[in-house]
Write a protein that holds these residues in place. Structure first.
Motif, PDB file in Angstrom:
ATOM      1  N   TYR A   1      -8.163   0.277  -4.165  1.00 48.67           N
ATOM      2  CA  TYR A   1      -8.246   1.515  -3.393  1.00 48.67           C
ATOM      3  C   TYR A   1      -9.568   1.525  -2.630  1.00 48.67           C
ATOM      4  O   TYR A   1     -10.310   0.544  -2.633  1.00 48.67           O
ATOM      5  CB  TYR A   1      -8.149   2.725  -4.326  1.00 48.67           C
ATOM      6  CG  TYR A   1      -9.302   2.817  -5.301  1.00 48.67           C
ATOM      7  CD1 TYR A   1     -10.363   3.696  -5.061  1.00 48.67           C
ATOM      8  CD2 TYR A   1      -9.365   2.017  -6.439  1.00 48.67           C
ATOM      9  CE1 TYR A   1     -11.439   3.763  -5.936  1.00 48.67           C
ATOM     10  CE2 TYR A   1     -10.428   2.092  -7.309  1.00 48.67           C
ATOM     11  CZ  TYR A   1     -11.464   2.957  -7.056  1.00 48.67           C
ATOM     12  OH  TYR A   1     -12.527   3.021  -7.912  1.00 48.67           O
ATOM     13  N   GLY A   2      -9.875   2.634  -1.974  1.00 44.59           N
ATOM     14  CA  GLY A   2     -11.160   2.810  -1.309  1.00 44.59           C
ATOM     15  C   GLY A   2     -11.179   2.227   0.095  1.00 44.59           C
ATOM     16  O   GLY A   2     -10.180   1.708   0.580  1.00 44.59           O
ATOM     17  N   PRO A   3     -12.340   2.322   0.759  1.00 41.00           N
ATOM     18  CA  PRO A   3     -12.465   1.827   2.135  1.00 41.00           C
ATOM     19  C   PRO A   3     -12.031   0.365   2.234  1.00 41.00           C
ATOM     20  O   PRO A   3     -12.531  -0.496   1.501  1.00 41.00           O
ATOM     21  CB  PRO A   3     -13.954   1.985   2.445  1.00 41.00           C
ATOM     22  CG  PRO A   3     -14.451   3.000   1.466  1.00 41.00           C
ATOM     23  CD  PRO A   3     -13.599   2.836   0.234  1.00 41.00           C
ATOM     24  N   SER A   4     -11.064   0.100   3.082  1.00 42.68           N
ATOM     25  CA  SER A   4     -10.513  -1.245   3.272  1.00 42.68           C
ATOM     26  C   SER A   4     -10.002  -1.872   1.977  1.00 42.68           C
ATOM     27  O   SER A   4      -9.893  -3.084   1.865  1.00 42.68           O
ATOM     28  CB  SER A   4     -11.551  -2.166   3.924  1.00 42.68           C
ATOM     29  OG  SER A   4     -11.942  -1.650   5.183  1.00 42.68           O
TER      30      SER A   4
ATOM     31  N   TRP B   1       0.851  -1.194   0.000  1.00 45.75           N
ATOM     32  CA  TRP B   1       0.000   0.000   0.000  1.00 45.75           C
ATOM     33  C   TRP B   1       0.884   1.241   0.000  1.00 45.75           C
ATOM     34  O   TRP B   1       1.915   1.283   0.683  1.00 45.75           O
ATOM     35  CB  TRP B   1      -0.921  -0.004   1.213  1.00 45.75           C
ATOM     36  CG  TRP B   1      -1.977  -1.051   1.092  1.00 45.75           C
ATOM     37  CD1 TRP B   1      -1.949  -2.309   1.638  1.00 45.75           C
ATOM     38  CD2 TRP B   1      -3.189  -0.960   0.355  1.00 45.75           C
ATOM     39  NE1 TRP B   1      -3.068  -2.997   1.279  1.00 45.75           N
ATOM     40  CE2 TRP B   1      -3.857  -2.195   0.490  1.00 45.75           C
ATOM     41  CE3 TRP B   1      -3.774   0.038  -0.417  1.00 45.75           C
ATOM     42  CZ2 TRP B   1      -5.084  -2.456  -0.102  1.00 45.75           C
ATOM     43  CZ3 TRP B   1      -5.002  -0.222  -1.002  1.00 45.75           C
ATOM     44  CH2 TRP B   1      -5.641  -1.445  -0.846  1.00 45.75           C
ATOM     45  N   HIS B   2       0.488   2.228  -0.766  1.00 49.94           N
ATOM     46  CA  HIS B   2       1.264   3.464  -0.875  1.00 49.94           C
ATOM     47  C   HIS B   2       0.388   4.555  -1.464  1.00 49.94           C
ATOM     48  O   HIS B   2      -0.754   4.312  -1.859  1.00 49.94           O
ATOM     49  CB  HIS B   2       2.506   3.246  -1.750  1.00 49.94           C
ATOM     50  CG  HIS B   2       2.204   2.888  -3.167  1.00 49.94           C
ATOM     51  ND1 HIS B   2       1.818   1.616  -3.564  1.00 49.94           N
ATOM     52  CD2 HIS B   2       2.212   3.633  -4.307  1.00 49.94           C
ATOM     53  CE1 HIS B   2       1.615   1.596  -4.862  1.00 49.94           C
ATOM     54  NE2 HIS B   2       1.839   2.820  -5.349  1.00 49.94           N
ATOM     55  N   HIS B   3       0.931   5.760  -1.497  1.00 47.85           N
ATOM     56  CA  HIS B   3       0.302   6.864  -2.223  1.00 47.85           C
ATOM     57  C   HIS B   3       1.419   7.710  -2.809  1.00 47.85           C
ATOM     58  O   HIS B   3       2.600   7.470  -2.536  1.00 47.85           O
ATOM     59  CB  HIS B   3      -0.659   7.678  -1.339  1.00 47.85           C
ATOM     60  CG  HIS B   3      -0.020   8.340  -0.169  1.00 47.85           C
ATOM     61  ND1 HIS B   3       0.577   9.570  -0.244  1.00 47.85           N
ATOM     62  CD2 HIS B   3       0.117   7.933   1.119  1.00 47.85           C
ATOM     63  CE1 HIS B   3       1.043   9.910   0.950  1.00 47.85           C
ATOM     64  NE2 HIS B   3       0.782   8.928   1.795  1.00 47.85           N
ATOM     65  N   HIS B   4       1.051   8.676  -3.625  1.00 48.66           N
ATOM     66  CA  HIS B   4       2.056   9.484  -4.305  1.00 48.66           C
ATOM     67  C   HIS B   4       2.035  10.924  -3.810  1.00 48.66           C
ATOM     68  O   HIS B   4       2.309  11.859  -4.574  1.00 48.66           O
ATOM     69  CB  HIS B   4       1.876   9.371  -5.827  1.00 48.66           C
ATOM     70  CG  HIS B   4       2.035   7.958  -6.297  1.00 48.66           C
ATOM     71  ND1 HIS B   4       3.246   7.307  -6.271  1.00 48.66           N
ATOM     72  CD2 HIS B   4       1.132   7.049  -6.739  1.00 48.66           C
ATOM     73  CE1 HIS B   4       3.084   6.072  -6.691  1.00 48.66           C
ATOM     74  NE2 HIS B   4       1.812   5.881  -6.982  1.00 48.66           N
TER      75      HIS B   4
ATOM     76  N   LEU C   1      -4.682   6.533  -1.458  1.00 52.36           N
ATOM     77  CA  LEU C   1      -4.072   5.328  -0.904  1.00 52.36           C
ATOM     78  C   LEU C   1      -4.481   4.158  -1.792  1.00 52.36           C
ATOM     79  O   LEU C   1      -5.675   3.944  -2.046  1.00 52.36           O
ATOM     80  CB  LEU C   1      -4.551   5.112   0.533  1.00 52.36           C
ATOM     81  CG  LEU C   1      -4.022   3.873   1.232  1.00 52.36           C
ATOM     82  CD1 LEU C   1      -2.507   3.922   1.340  1.00 52.36           C
ATOM     83  CD2 LEU C   1      -4.657   3.750   2.604  1.00 52.36           C
ATOM     84  N   HIS C   2      -3.503   3.414  -2.296  1.00 55.07           N
ATOM     85  CA  HIS C   2      -3.793   2.312  -3.206  1.00 55.07           C
ATOM     86  C   HIS C   2      -2.654   1.308  -3.217  1.00 55.07           C
ATOM     87  O   HIS C   2      -1.602   1.530  -2.626  1.00 55.07           O
ATOM     88  CB  HIS C   2      -4.009   2.846  -4.633  1.00 55.07           C
ATOM     89  CG  HIS C   2      -2.766   3.421  -5.241  1.00 55.07           C
ATOM     90  ND1 HIS C   2      -2.272   4.670  -4.892  1.00 55.07           N
ATOM     91  CD2 HIS C   2      -1.899   2.915  -6.148  1.00 55.07           C
ATOM     92  CE1 HIS C   2      -1.166   4.901  -5.567  1.00 55.07           C
ATOM     93  NE2 HIS C   2      -0.913   3.852  -6.334  1.00 55.07           N
TER      94      HIS C   2
ATOM     95  N   GLY D   1      -1.637  -0.724   5.202  1.00 49.28           N
ATOM     96  CA  GLY D   1      -2.876  -0.854   4.417  1.00 49.28           C
ATOM     97  C   GLY D   1      -3.996  -0.006   4.963  1.00 49.28           C
ATOM     98  O   GLY D   1      -3.914   0.531   6.069  1.00 49.28           O
ATOM     99  N   PRO D   2      -5.076   0.122   4.186  1.00 50.80           N
ATOM    100  CA  PRO D   2      -6.206   0.946   4.611  1.00 50.80           C
ATOM    101  C   PRO D   2      -6.935   0.291   5.781  1.00 50.80           C
ATOM    102  O   PRO D   2      -6.873  -0.917   5.956  1.00 50.80           O
ATOM    103  CB  PRO D   2      -7.097   0.985   3.367  1.00 50.80           C
ATOM    104  CG  PRO D   2      -6.784  -0.276   2.645  1.00 50.80           C
ATOM    105  CD  PRO D   2      -5.325  -0.533   2.915  1.00 50.80           C
TER     106      PRO D   2
END
Length: 127
Positions: free
Chosen positions: A73-76, A52-55, A96-97, A125-126
């Motif tokens: 992506y998205g909730p959980s 899991w990461h984001h930019h 977050l994806h 992770g989410p």
């Protein structure tokens, strides 16, 4: 015309594999970087899924050169999309994806990031 202006080429063997840009399962190779942009190649092995990461503050645009790219992506992490050869993807800044390759062949894409700060931020992770 400005004679001091010159085009630039980055050969495949000269792309930068900066450790800070890597996420488990995905190889990112930087071709160009500037204060407000990042351009590179993203390669994902068959069946692999990144961490899991984001930019950060970067809008990310990707063109799928070959194979498939799945974005969760998205909730959980319950939402997803899958893009194939010739498709484009846009990831809003801060999304977050995780990304993966659900196919049996290598996935190659070209990523363009426009923004500032770190280009890849690995996280848990989410929730």
């Amino acid at each position: 015309m400005e004679e001091h202006l010159q085009p630039t080429i980055v050969r495949a063997q000269d792309r930068v594999r900066e450790a800070a840009l890597q996420t488990t399962g995905v190889l990112r190779e930087q071709a160009f970087v500037a204060d407000d942009a990042w351009v590179g190649v993203v390669t994902t092995e068959p069946g692999e899924m990144s961490a899991w990461h984001h930019h950060g503050d970067h809008e990310t645009y990707a063109y799928i050169v070959s194979g498939l790219k799945r974005i969760e992506y998205g909730p959980s992490g319950t939402r997803s999309l899958t893009a194939g050869t010739g498709d484009f993807i846009h990831l809003p800044k801060g999304l977050l994806h995780r990304e993966g390759n659900p196919s049996g062949e290598l996935s190659h894409s070209i990523a363009f990031r426009v923004g500032t700060g770190p280009a890849t931020i690995n996280v848990e992770g989410p929730s």
